[in-house]
Design a protein around this motif. Structure first.
Motif, PDB file in Angstrom:
ATOM      1  N   VAL A 252       0.849  -1.183   0.000  1.00 49.10           N
ATOM      2  CA  VAL A 252       0.000   0.000   0.000  1.00 49.10           C
ATOM      3  C   VAL A 252       0.885   1.233   0.000  1.00 49.10           C
ATOM      4  CG1 VAL A 252      -1.755   1.279   1.273  1.00 49.10           C
ATOM      5  CG2 VAL A 252      -1.832  -1.222   1.223  1.00 49.10           C
ATOM      6  N   GLU A 253       0.636   2.129  -0.934  1.00 49.51           N
ATOM      7  CA  GLU A 253       1.420   3.361  -0.993  1.00 49.51           C
ATOM      8  C   GLU A 253       1.041   4.249   0.188  1.00 49.51           C
ATOM      9  OE1 GLU A 253       2.142   7.182  -3.957  1.00 49.51           O
ATOM     10  OE2 GLU A 253       1.087   5.409  -4.678  1.00 49.51           O
ATOM     11  N   MET A 254       2.042   4.668   0.944  1.00 54.15           N
ATOM     12  CA  MET A 254       1.813   5.478   2.138  1.00 54.15           C
ATOM     13  C   MET A 254       2.365   6.880   1.918  1.00 54.15           C
ATOM     14  SD  MET A 254       0.359   3.219   4.074  1.00 54.15           S
ATOM     15  CE  MET A 254       0.398   3.882   5.735  1.00 54.15           C
ATOM     16  N   ARG A 255       1.857   7.835   2.698  1.00 57.37           N
ATOM     17  CA  ARG A 255       2.397   9.190   2.686  1.00 57.37           C
ATOM     18  C   ARG A 255       3.158   9.443   3.973  1.00 57.37           C
ATOM     19  NH1 ARG A 255      -1.239  13.892   1.912  1.00 57.37           N
ATOM     20  NH2 ARG A 255       0.531  14.779   0.791  1.00 57.37           N
ATOM     21  N   ALA A 256       4.282  10.108   3.853  1.00 57.00           N
ATOM     22  CA  ALA A 256       5.033  10.499   5.045  1.00 57.00           C
ATOM     23  C   ALA A 256       4.350  11.705   5.675  1.00 57.00           C
ATOM     24  CB  ALA A 256       6.470  10.847   4.678  1.00 57.00           C
ATOM     25  N   VAL A 257       4.272  11.709   6.996  1.00 59.97           N
ATOM     26  CA  VAL A 257       3.642  12.817   7.723  1.00 59.97           C
ATOM     27  C   VAL A 257       4.635  13.336   8.760  1.00 59.97           C
ATOM     28  CG1 VAL A 257       1.775  13.490   9.260  1.00 59.97           C
ATOM     29  CG2 VAL A 257       1.322  11.911   7.389  1.00 59.97           C
ATOM     30  N   ALA A 258       4.852  14.621   8.782  1.00 56.75           N
ATOM     31  CA  ALA A 258       5.702  15.234   9.800  1.00 56.75           C
ATOM     32  C   ALA A 258       4.817  15.987  10.795  1.00 56.75           C
ATOM     33  CB  ALA A 258       6.696  16.203   9.158  1.00 56.75           C
ATOM     34  N   ILE A 259       5.097  15.798  12.073  1.00 52.19           N
ATOM     35  CA  ILE A 259       4.393  16.530  13.123  1.00 52.19           C
ATOM     36  C   ILE A 259       5.416  17.419  13.813  1.00 52.19           C
ATOM     37  CG2 ILE A 259       2.988  16.350  15.203  1.00 52.19           C
ATOM     38  CD1 ILE A 259       2.267  13.511  14.312  1.00 52.19           C
ATOM     39  N   VAL A 260       5.178  18.724  13.812  1.00 49.36           N
ATOM     40  CA  VAL A 260       6.121  19.696  14.358  1.00 49.36           C
ATOM     41  C   VAL A 260       5.489  20.350  15.583  1.00 49.36           C
ATOM     42  CG1 VAL A 260       7.416  21.806  13.896  1.00 49.36           C
ATOM     43  CG2 VAL A 260       7.068  20.124  12.067  1.00 49.36           C
ATOM     44  N   TYR A 261       6.219  20.399  16.684  1.00 49.57           N
ATOM     45  CA  TYR A 261       5.736  21.047  17.905  1.00 49.57           C
ATOM     46  C   TYR A 261       6.582  22.278  18.187  1.00 49.57           C
ATOM     47  CZ  TYR A 261       3.052  16.833  18.655  1.00 49.57           C
ATOM     48  OH  TYR A 261       2.159  15.808  18.505  1.00 49.57           O
ATOM     49  N   LEU A 262       5.912  23.377  18.482  1.00 46.89           N
ATOM     50  CA  LEU A 262       6.585  24.628  18.823  1.00 46.89           C
ATOM     51  C   LEU A 262       6.201  25.027  20.246  1.00 46.89           C
ATOM     52  CD1 LEU A 262       5.839  26.677  15.558  1.00 46.89           C
ATOM     53  CD2 LEU A 262       7.868  25.302  16.061  1.00 46.89           C
ATOM     54  N   ALA A 263       7.192  25.310  21.086  1.00 45.20           N
ATOM     55  CA  ALA A 263       6.936  25.840  22.430  1.00 45.20           C
ATOM     56  C   ALA A 263       7.107  27.357  22.362  1.00 45.20           C
ATOM     57  CB  ALA A 263       7.912  25.225  23.427  1.00 45.20           C
ATOM     58  N   ASP A 279      -5.199  25.879   2.555  1.00 45.27           N
ATOM     59  CA  ASP A 279      -4.345  26.577   1.588  1.00 45.27           C
ATOM     60  C   ASP A 279      -3.176  25.674   1.191  1.00 45.27           C
ATOM     61  OD1 ASP A 279      -2.683  28.190   0.129  1.00 45.27           O
ATOM     62  OD2 ASP A 279      -2.575  29.802   1.606  1.00 45.27           O
ATOM     63  N   PRO A 280      -3.047  25.312  -0.086  1.00 43.89           N
ATOM     64  CA  PRO A 280      -1.949  24.415  -0.490  1.00 43.89           C
ATOM     65  C   PRO A 280      -0.570  25.022  -0.315  1.00 43.89           C
ATOM     66  CG  PRO A 280      -3.117  25.263  -2.414  1.00 43.89           C
ATOM     67  CD  PRO A 280      -3.912  25.678  -1.218  1.00 43.89           C
ATOM     68  N   HIS A 281      -0.491  26.363  -0.204  1.00 40.46           N
ATOM     69  CA  HIS A 281       0.808  27.013  -0.030  1.00 40.46           C
ATOM     70  C   HIS A 281       1.230  27.078   1.441  1.00 40.46           C
ATOM     71  CE1 HIS A 281      -0.790  28.663  -3.896  1.00 40.46           C
ATOM     72  NE2 HIS A 281       0.415  28.281  -4.280  1.00 40.46           N
ATOM     73  N   THR A 282       0.311  26.781   2.348  1.00 38.67           N
ATOM     74  CA  THR A 282       0.644  26.727   3.773  1.00 38.67           C
ATOM     75  C   THR A 282       1.147  25.322   4.082  1.00 38.67           C
ATOM     76  OG1 THR A 282      -1.079  28.341   4.275  1.00 38.67           O
ATOM     77  CG2 THR A 282      -0.235  27.029   6.113  1.00 38.67           C
ATOM     78  N   PRO A 283       2.374  25.188   4.604  1.00 43.03           N
ATOM     79  CA  PRO A 283       2.990  23.855   4.694  1.00 43.03           C
ATOM     80  C   PRO A 283       2.513  23.012   5.876  1.00 43.03           C
ATOM     81  CG  PRO A 283       4.521  25.489   5.494  1.00 43.03           C
ATOM     82  CD  PRO A 283       3.325  26.250   4.984  1.00 43.03           C
ATOM     83  N   PHE A 284       1.286  23.219   6.316  1.00 44.29           N
ATOM     84  CA  PHE A 284       0.696  22.295   7.291  1.00 44.29           C
ATOM     85  C   PHE A 284      -0.808  22.282   7.058  1.00 44.29           C
ATOM     86  CE2 PHE A 284       0.830  26.392   9.476  1.00 44.29           C
ATOM     87  CZ  PHE A 284      -0.447  26.504  10.004  1.00 44.29           C
ATOM     88  N   SER A 285      -1.438  21.202   7.451  1.00 43.46           N
ATOM     89  CA  SER A 285      -2.874  21.073   7.207  1.00 43.46           C
ATOM     90  C   SER A 285      -3.686  21.167   8.495  1.00 43.46           C
ATOM     91  CB  SER A 285      -3.176  19.738   6.519  1.00 43.46           C
ATOM     92  OG  SER A 285      -2.683  18.661   7.286  1.00 43.46           O
ATOM     93  N   ARG A 286      -3.041  20.969   9.654  1.00 48.76           N
ATOM     94  CA  ARG A 286      -3.765  21.020  10.918  1.00 48.76           C
ATOM     95  C   ARG A 286      -2.875  21.662  11.962  1.00 48.76           C
ATOM     96  NH1 ARG A 286      -4.839  14.579  10.503  1.00 48.76           N
ATOM     97  NH2 ARG A 286      -6.367  14.612   8.824  1.00 48.76           N
ATOM     98  N   ALA A 287      -3.459  22.435  12.824  1.00 46.82           N
ATOM     99  CA  ALA A 287      -2.730  23.005  13.956  1.00 46.82           C
ATOM    100  C   ALA A 287      -3.556  22.770  15.207  1.00 46.82           C
ATOM    101  CB  ALA A 287      -2.511  24.504  13.751  1.00 46.82           C
ATOM    102  N   PHE A 288      -2.892  22.388  16.293  1.00 51.43           N
ATOM    103  CA  PHE A 288      -3.626  22.227  17.546  1.00 51.43           C
ATOM    104  C   PHE A 288      -2.759  22.679  18.710  1.00 51.43           C
ATOM    105  CE2 PHE A 288      -1.379  18.262  16.982  1.00 51.43           C
ATOM    106  CZ  PHE A 288      -1.032  17.838  18.249  1.00 51.43           C
ATOM    107  N   GLU A 289      -3.413  23.191  19.740  1.00 54.04           N
ATOM    108  CA  GLU A 289      -2.732  23.668  20.943  1.00 54.04           C
ATOM    109  C   GLU A 289      -3.104  22.763  22.112  1.00 54.04           C
ATOM    110  OE1 GLU A 289      -2.399  27.943  21.776  1.00 54.04           O
ATOM    111  OE2 GLU A 289      -3.595  28.223  19.948  1.00 54.04           O
ATOM    112  N   PRO A 290      -2.160  21.957  22.598  1.00 55.11           N
ATOM    113  CA  PRO A 290      -2.482  21.023  23.682  1.00 55.11           C
ATOM    114  C   PRO A 290      -3.065  21.696  24.923  1.00 55.11           C
ATOM    115  CG  PRO A 290      -0.380  20.445  22.696  1.00 55.11           C
ATOM    116  CD  PRO A 290      -0.793  21.750  22.087  1.00 55.11           C
ATOM    117  N   ILE A 291      -2.653  22.943  25.208  1.00 58.27           N
ATOM    118  CA  ILE A 291      -3.158  23.596  26.418  1.00 58.27           C
ATOM    119  C   ILE A 291      -4.662  23.847  26.325  1.00 58.27           C
ATOM    120  CG2 ILE A 291      -2.804  25.994  25.696  1.00 58.27           C
ATOM    121  CD1 ILE A 291      -1.732  26.475  28.568  1.00 58.27           C
ATOM    122  N   ASN A 292      -5.184  23.940  25.105  1.00 58.75           N
ATOM    123  CA  ASN A 292      -6.625  24.116  24.933  1.00 58.75           C
ATOM    124  C   ASN A 292      -7.385  22.791  25.061  1.00 58.75           C
ATOM    125  OD1 ASN A 292      -6.300  26.847  24.511  1.00 58.75           O
ATOM    126  ND2 ASN A 292      -6.199  26.672  22.300  1.00 58.75           N
TER     127      ASN A 292
END
Length: 300
Positions: A252-263, A279-292
């Protein structure tokens, strides 16, 4: 290592742990094994420098009382209600709901269902609305045009993964739910063993007879007549002996996914727990804040 089990469950992610817990509570003696160092699969919570963060932002989609009762039974007062749903970016603004939760304002021209995500969504919301609002995000996440994404994919997103008012979440992160499930399996008489990759499934005479598991470099044969595979099907099929025909174990063809955390040196960026960005020009598709999601996930 025990030499036998009523059932062997390969994979200690949420599916494998759920199967093991159901069996143990029903009086069976299951053994859950996983190649990783901790339970949870991809649903784990890491900690570093006072911060807790999940590997991805995992939402337990609880859409009925039975599932909520299941969570409450496991976590009791360690569950928190997050009173905001997923948000998304539209026209430069944050709006309530996912892209799939947005709805057309006026009459629509429905498309014909054709087994694709484009047909499924077009039949519900009209192709013009799909193209304007929903297409970009789904194609960004899946890496395929909507015409090549299966209709079942979006049906599940629409029906099973909806949290329009908010969602429940473990205070200690998604890993707390996984750890609690594993502890309950053991308390009910089952086994949970990590750092124990399954290597071989004995399927002689067309039936399950045993699973070979490696622990500290040693191979252990676990006799069982029941097997639950909570790992990718192709990977499991390649463990079979006699070997399965190649036609049933395609790669099965898989996609690589990078998860970046910023403090960041601030209390929060937005009040939203999860934001989708198409937006395809924004280099991430989801953002989440753990404190929320939980105050325990970040220091003051």
């Amino acid at each position: 290592m025990p030499q036998s089990a009523d059932a062997v469950i390969v994979g200690a992610g949420p599916s494998g742990l759920g199967a093991g817990l159901a069996m143990a509570r029903a009086g069976a003696r299951p053994m859950v094994v996983d190649a990783g160092p901790v339970v949870g699969g991809l649903c784990v919570t890491r900690r570093r420098g006072g911060f807790g963060y999940d590997v991805g932002g995992h939402i337990p989609f609880v859409n009925d009382e039975a599932r909520l009762d299941y969570l409450r039974d496991l976590l009791a007062d360690r569950l928190r209600w997050i009173d905001r749903p997923v948000a998304c970016v539209r026209g430069g603004d944050l709006v309530r709901g996912r892209y799939l939760d947005q709805r057309p304002d006026g009459p629509i021209e429905r498309a014909a269902e054709d087994g694709s995500a484009a047909g499924e969504l077009g039949a519900r919301f009209g192709l013009d609305f799909v193209d304007d609002v929903q297409r970009a995000y789904l194609e960004k996440v899946d890496g395929l045009p909507l015409e090549r994404i299966a209709a079942e994919r979006v049906r599940r997103l629409l029906l099973e993964q909806a949290a329009p008012d908010g969602f429940w979440f473990p205070l200690g992160g998604i890993g707390e739910l996984m750890d609690t499930m594993a502890q309950e399996i053991v308390a009910a008489g089952g086994e949970v063993i990590v750092d124990a990759p399954a290597r071989r499934i004995d399927l002689s005479s067309g039936r399950v007879h045993a699973v070979d598991v490696s622990v500290d470099g040693e191979s252990h044969r676990i006799d069982t007549s029941d097997l639950v595979l909570a790992i990718p099907a192709g990977l499991a099929a390649r463990m079979a002996e006699p070997a399965a025909p190649e036609r049933v174990t395609p790669r099965v063809e898989m996609r690589a996914v990078a998860i970046v955390y910023l403090a960041l040196p601030r209390s929060r960026v937005t009040p939203e727990p999860w934001i989708q960005v198409d937006d395809p020009h924004t280099p991430f598709s989801r953002a989440f804040e753990p404190i929320n999601w939980s105050r325990e996930m970040a220091p003051e």
